[in-house]
Design an enzyme around this catalytic site. Structure first.
Site, PDB file in Angstrom:
ATOM      1  N   ARG A   7       0.619  -1.273  -0.203  1.00  0.00           N
ATOM      2  CA  ARG A   7       0.054  -0.161  -0.005  1.00  0.00           C
ATOM      3  C   ARG A   7       0.733   1.165  -0.069  1.00  0.00           C
ATOM      4  NH1 ARG A   7      -5.129   1.824   3.719  1.00  0.00           N
ATOM      5  NH2 ARG A   7      -6.064   0.042   2.186  1.00  0.00           N
ATOM      6  N   ARG A  17     -13.148  -8.443   3.149  1.00  0.00           N
ATOM      7  CA  ARG A  17     -11.818  -8.041   2.749  1.00  0.00           C
ATOM      8  C   ARG A  17     -10.873  -9.098   3.349  1.00  0.00           C
ATOM      9  NH1 ARG A  17      -9.985  -3.125   2.308  1.00  0.00           N
ATOM     10  NH2 ARG A  17      -8.389  -4.412   1.139  1.00  0.00           N
ATOM     11  N   ASP A  77     -17.353   6.965  -0.289  1.00  0.00           N
ATOM     12  CA  ASP A  77     -15.691   6.707   0.266  1.00  0.00           C
ATOM     13  C   ASP A  77     -15.580   8.188   0.976  1.00  0.00           C
ATOM     14  OD1 ASP A  77     -13.312   6.146   0.977  1.00  0.00           O
ATOM     15  OD2 ASP A  77     -12.711   6.457  -1.273  1.00  0.00           O
ATOM     16  N   HIS A 112      -7.760   0.568  -6.041  1.00  0.00           N
ATOM     17  CA  HIS A 112      -7.814   0.008  -4.735  1.00  0.00           C
ATOM     18  C   HIS A 112      -8.598  -1.571  -5.346  1.00  0.00           C
ATOM     19  CE1 HIS A 112      -7.696  -1.094  -0.694  1.00  0.00           C
ATOM     20  NE2 HIS A 112      -8.841  -0.503  -0.212  1.00  0.00           N
ATOM     21  N   CYS A 161     -16.348   1.866   1.652  1.00  0.00           N
ATOM     22  CA  CYS A 161     -15.199   0.789   1.563  1.00  0.00           C
ATOM     23  C   CYS A 161     -14.552   1.073   3.213  1.00  0.00           C
ATOM     24  CB  CYS A 161     -14.223   1.257   0.860  1.00  0.00           C
ATOM     25  SG  CYS A 161     -13.805   3.026   0.733  1.00  0.00           S
ATOM     26  N   GLN A 194     -10.258  -4.196  -2.544  1.00  0.00           N
ATOM     27  CA  GLN A 194     -11.500  -3.662  -1.938  1.00  0.00           C
ATOM     28  C   GLN A 194     -12.613  -3.991  -2.859  1.00  0.00           C
ATOM     29  OE1 GLN A 194     -12.016  -1.602   0.953  1.00  0.00           O
ATOM     30  NE2 GLN A 194     -14.030  -2.257   0.443  1.00  0.00           N
TER      31      GLN A 194
HETATM   32  N1   CP Z   1     -11.196  -0.140   2.988  1.00  0.00           N
HETATM   33  C1   CP Z   1      -9.753  -0.224   3.312  1.00  0.00           C
HETATM   34  O1   CP Z   1      -8.940  -0.397   2.587  1.00  0.00           O
HETATM   35  O2   CP Z   1      -9.759   0.039   4.837  1.00  0.00           O
HETATM   36  P1   CP Z   1      -8.131   0.617   5.563  1.00  0.00           P
HETATM   37  O3   CP Z   1      -7.665   1.558   4.892  1.00  0.00           O
HETATM   38  O4   CP Z   1      -8.436   0.436   6.867  1.00  0.00           O
HETATM   39  O5   CP Z   1      -7.292  -0.656   5.139  1.00  0.00           O
HETATM   40  N1  NVA Z   2      -9.863   6.927  -0.988  1.00  0.00           N
HETATM   41  C1  NVA Z   2      -9.583   6.404   0.540  1.00  0.00           C
HETATM   42  C2  NVA Z   2     -10.174   5.059   0.373  1.00  0.00           C
HETATM   43  C3  NVA Z   2      -9.708   4.539   1.933  1.00  0.00           C
HETATM   44  C4  NVA Z   2      -9.833   2.885   2.040  1.00  0.00           C
HETATM   45  C5  NVA Z   2      -8.233   6.764   0.417  1.00  0.00           C
HETATM   46  O1  NVA Z   2      -7.401   6.473  -0.330  1.00  0.00           O
HETATM   47  O2  NVA Z   2      -7.722   7.179   1.720  1.00  0.00           O
END
Ligand code: CP
Ligand code: NVA
Length: 314
Positions: free
Chosen positions: A100, A293, A224, A127, A265, A130
């Site tokens: 990530r 997830r 989101d 993502h 999400c 997700q």
């Molecule tokens: N939805 C999601 O990716 O959550 P986190 O940022 O907590 O991993």
């Molecule tokens: N759009 C958000 C998604 C978090 C799961 C971010 O990138 O922070």
């Protein structure tokens, strides 16, 4: 297919296989408890995470492997070691790398230089993991016959909106992203890719700027956070103002079809992108979605490390 670097790497067949296996892992999390026996999976994150980190670590553990979590500041990568060298080193110790970070290009470079599967666990652009959880949740609610259904994302034209459009297009669904025009609309190249995919799958991809038109007769309303990880605080005020009409509230829910569900999400900010009464209400499926997830990352690790996925040329 070696890596899952972006949502568009997945073919429809790959997704069907992953959803099927994930549903089995939901029934029995320990049904393949030796798949990663004596193997390790590196999980490297330069952004915070609750769900993806825990889902990944528990998925590896349920497959009999050892997860190695590495924070962004803990590798020599932060001190000038190259991505290519890091990829080769991790490939010597681990069976997969879950990453990530900010730039999609960094994930692509890791994938190109690692001999093990590299999984994108969120970038500024995409993502993919997700969306596997999201589509398993959609399946559980609506089954496989999605003809005539509309799947609507509302809010920021960010990484989630991109993944939503691409995944929906691959699934042959009618997908909508309802966002402000201009700076917070989805990336035009992503929209074009989604439309190209939909032309082959029988899907329909729309970008709208009127939340009520988007919500009308929808089967899913998805949203989101308005401020994503890495977004500049200096844009908060203008962004919140532009996104306010896209907040999911009871008025928008009232426009949807009778059996519609609400998805997110997470993390969520009640009173910003979604009203508390909606996210904590009867139509919300967020806990099942979050649960998946783990089941879907487990399925992804299971099949990617066995070389079962064919990938796609989208
Ligand atoms: N939805 C999601 O990716 O959550 P986190 O940022 O907590 O991993
Ligand atoms: N759009 C958000 C998604 C978090 C799961 C971010 O990138 O922070």
């Amino acid at each position: 297919m070696k890596d899952l670097l972006r949502t568009s790497d997945l073919s429809r067949d790959d997704i069907e296989l992953l959803l099927q296996t994930a549903a089995e892992f939901a029934e029995n999390p320990l049904r393949s408890r030796t798949a990663l026996a004596n193997q390790s999976v590196a999980i490297y994150m330069t952004k915070p995470s609750t769900r993806t980190r825990l889902a990944s670590e528990t998925a590896v553990a349920h497959l009999g492997g050892t997860p190695i979590f590495i924070r962004g500041d803990e590798l020599q990568l932060g001190r000038g070691e190259t991505i290519a060298d890091t990829a080769k080193i991790i490939s010597g110790y681990c069976s997969a790398l879950i990453i990530r970070t900010y730039a999609q290009a960094d994930v692509d470079e890791l994938g190109a230089n690692a001999s093990i599967p590299v999984i994108n666990a969120l970038t500024d652009d995409d993502h993919p993991t997700q969306l596997l959880a999201d589509w398993l949740t959609i399946r559980e609610n609506f089954g496989t016959d999605i003809a005539g259904r509309k799947f609507v994302y509302l809010g920021d034209g960010n990484n989630m909106s991109h993944s939503w459009l691409i995944m929906g297009a691959i699934m042959g669904a009618h997908v909508v992203a309802a966002t402000p025009e201009g700076a917070w609309a989805p990336d035009a190249t992503v929209v074009e890719t989604a439309k190209k995919i939909a032309a082959h799958t029988g899907g329909k991809v729309e970008v709208l700027h009127d939340p009520e038109v988007a919500a009308k007769d929808a089967s899913v309303l998805y949203t989101d956070v308005w401020m994503s990880m890495g977004d500049s605080e200096s844009e908060r005020e203008a962004k919140v103002l532009a996104l306010s009409p896209f907040a999911v509230n009871e008025n928008l829910i009232a426009l949807t079809n009778k059996e519609s569900i609400f998805m997110h999400c997470l993390p969520a900010h009640r009173g910003e992108e979604v009203a508390a009464s909606v996210i904590d209400g009867a139509r919300s499926v967020i806990w099942r979605e979050a649960y998946h997830r783990r089941t879907t990352i487990q399925a992804l690790l299971f099949h990617l490390t066995k070389g079962d996925l064919k990938g796609s040329k989208h």
